[in-house]
Design a protein around this motif. Structure first.
Motif, mmCIF file in Angstrom:
data_model
loop_
_atom_site.group_PDB
_atom_site.id
_atom_site.type_symbol
_atom_site.label_atom_id
_atom_site.label_comp_id
_atom_site.label_asym_id
_atom_site.label_seq_id
_atom_site.Cartn_x
_atom_site.Cartn_y
_atom_site.Cartn_z
ATOM 1 N N UNK A 219 -16.906 44.533 -9.568
ATOM 2 C CA UNK A 219 -16.796 44.347 -11.005
ATOM 3 C C UNK A 219 -17.162 42.919 -11.363
ATOM 4 N N UNK A 220 -17.140 42.595 -12.645
ATOM 5 C CA UNK A 220 -17.507 41.266 -13.139
ATOM 6 C C UNK A 220 -16.411 40.743 -14.065
ATOM 7 N N UNK A 221 -16.132 39.441 -13.958
ATOM 8 C CA UNK A 221 -15.277 38.742 -14.927
ATOM 9 C C UNK A 221 -16.029 37.487 -15.368
ATOM 10 N N UNK A 222 -15.778 37.006 -16.568
ATOM 11 C CA UNK A 222 -16.495 35.841 -17.088
ATOM 12 C C UNK A 222 -15.531 34.810 -17.656
ATOM 13 N N UNK A 223 -16.018 33.559 -17.713
ATOM 14 C CA UNK A 223 -15.227 32.471 -18.282
ATOM 15 C C UNK A 223 -16.158 31.378 -18.769
ATOM 16 N N UNK A 224 -15.678 30.589 -19.701
ATOM 17 C CA UNK A 224 -16.421 29.413 -20.146
ATOM 18 C C UNK A 224 -16.030 28.168 -19.360
ATOM 19 N N UNK A 225 -15.101 28.345 -18.414
ATOM 20 C CA UNK A 225 -14.652 27.245 -17.570
ATOM 21 C C UNK A 225 -14.659 27.713 -16.119
ATOM 22 N N UNK A 226 -15.082 26.846 -15.205
ATOM 23 C CA UNK A 226 -15.212 27.244 -13.812
ATOM 24 C C UNK A 226 -13.891 27.675 -13.193
ATOM 25 N N UNK A 227 -12.809 26.972 -13.468
ATOM 26 C CA UNK A 227 -11.561 27.188 -12.742
ATOM 27 C C UNK A 227 -10.456 27.867 -13.554
ATOM 28 N N UNK A 228 -10.710 28.231 -14.790
ATOM 29 C CA UNK A 228 -9.671 28.871 -15.613
ATOM 30 C C UNK A 228 -10.297 29.881 -16.563
ATOM 31 N N UNK A 229 -9.422 30.749 -17.092
ATOM 32 C CA UNK A 229 -9.798 31.575 -18.232
ATOM 33 C C UNK A 229 -10.701 32.757 -17.967
#
Length: 311
Positions: A219-229
């Motif tokens: 699956x895929x998850x996304x974030x605008x920050x490398x280490x959080x969110x």
């Protein structure tokens, strides 16, 4: 005029040869069997046909950890050209392996990094990977660990009471490391994360390790920050088979995810131009026999030619 023309042609030829030598080719770091004999490397010029280097013999035999395995080798090249590698040293140890190299042939002494030794109940450290954060000039190392009783959700849904989450540390020099922190927990058993940057967004490819009811998909998850969110996971991007160990490259706007169809004892691949609609291209991609979970990175064509000449 003739002499000038000949000189000009020679100059153009020289420039073309230099440009060709700096063309990028793809390298796949991987292990075979249980990881007993260490690091294997394969190359491809198009991302579809992969050929083993050095007659598929080991480039580095494992010495770190109690069990001395080298599973899931992840290699990242730093801004100074140094190759950094981390790997799984054991099924049930609280640290990971690390070594570096300037040329993929001669390696530093192998180190055991005790990234989860502070957790008395930690069962394992699986499939470590790295991401170089150019803005902060540091590396993030991340992996999957089970700490029994730490997370209620998914605690009875995995294999042999494993209930992993993704953890990480950062380092600038592979000598000093930040405290270990939790990177990804969305209430389910998760392993085999690998992160790619897509513009200003970070994309985490991961395996849903839930066994009851069975998932075992990517699956895929996304974030605008490398280490959080990071977001909740997407719907599965792989098919009606069990998949793990994703590694990802982008070639001319096309994302390719390679992964281990481990119950079928073969490798697969899917592709997408938008990270939403995926096409199975497993029948178009060929790999060395026995290739297991690793990562893809790039080197120059000139470097590849040196490796192909190795005995």
């Amino acid at each position: 005029m003739k002499k000038f023309f000949i000189t000009f042609c020679l100059l153009v030829q020289s420039v073309l040869l230099i440009a060709q030598s700096k063309e990028l080719v793809y390298i796949f770091s991987y292990f075979k069997g249980n990881g007993e004999d260490g690091l294997h490397l394969a190359y491809s010029q198009d991302g579809y046909t992969w050929n083993a280097l050095r007659h598929d013999s080991s480039f580095l035999r494992p010495t770190a950890g109690k069990d001395k395995l080298m599973r899931d080798p992840c290699i990242v090249r730093g801004p100074d050209g140094t190759f950094h590698m981390v790997w799984t040293v054991s099924w049930n140890e609280k640290g990971i392996g690390y070594a570096s190299s300037k040329d993929l042939v001669h390696w530093s002494d192998q180190q055991y990094l005790p990234v989860m030794e502070h957790e008395a109940g930690a069962r394992n450290c699986w499939a470590p990977e790295m991401f170089y954060d150019a803005g902060k000039k540091q590396y993030m190392i991340y992996w999957a660990t089970t700490i029994p009783g730490r997370f209620a959700q998914g605690d009875t849904a995995g294999d042999d009471k494993y209930n992993h989450r993704i953890y990480y540390v950062t380092t600038e020099d592979f000598v000093n490391f930040s405290p270990t922190k939790l990177l990804y927990d969305k209430g389910f058993n998760v392993i085999d994360a690998t992160i790619q940057q897509n513009g200003k967004q970070y994309v985490m490819f991961l395996k849903d390790e839930t066994k009851k009811p069975p998932q075992k998909n990517l699956r895929i998850a996304t974030s605008n920050s490398l280490a959080t969110g990071y977001s909740a996971p997407s719907a599965p991007i792989t098919g009606k088979y069990w998949a793990e160990g994703p590694t990802v490259i982008k070639i001319k706007g096309n994302w390719i995810v390679y992964f281990d169809k481990y119950t079928e004892h073969k490798y697969g691949a899917i592709s997408s131009t938008d990270l939403k609609t995926w096409t199975d291209i497993s029948d178009k991609v060929s790999f060395p026999k026995g290739l297991r979970h690793g990562t893809v990175f790039t080197i120059t064509k000139e470097e590849l030619e040196r490796y192909m000449a190795l005995p």
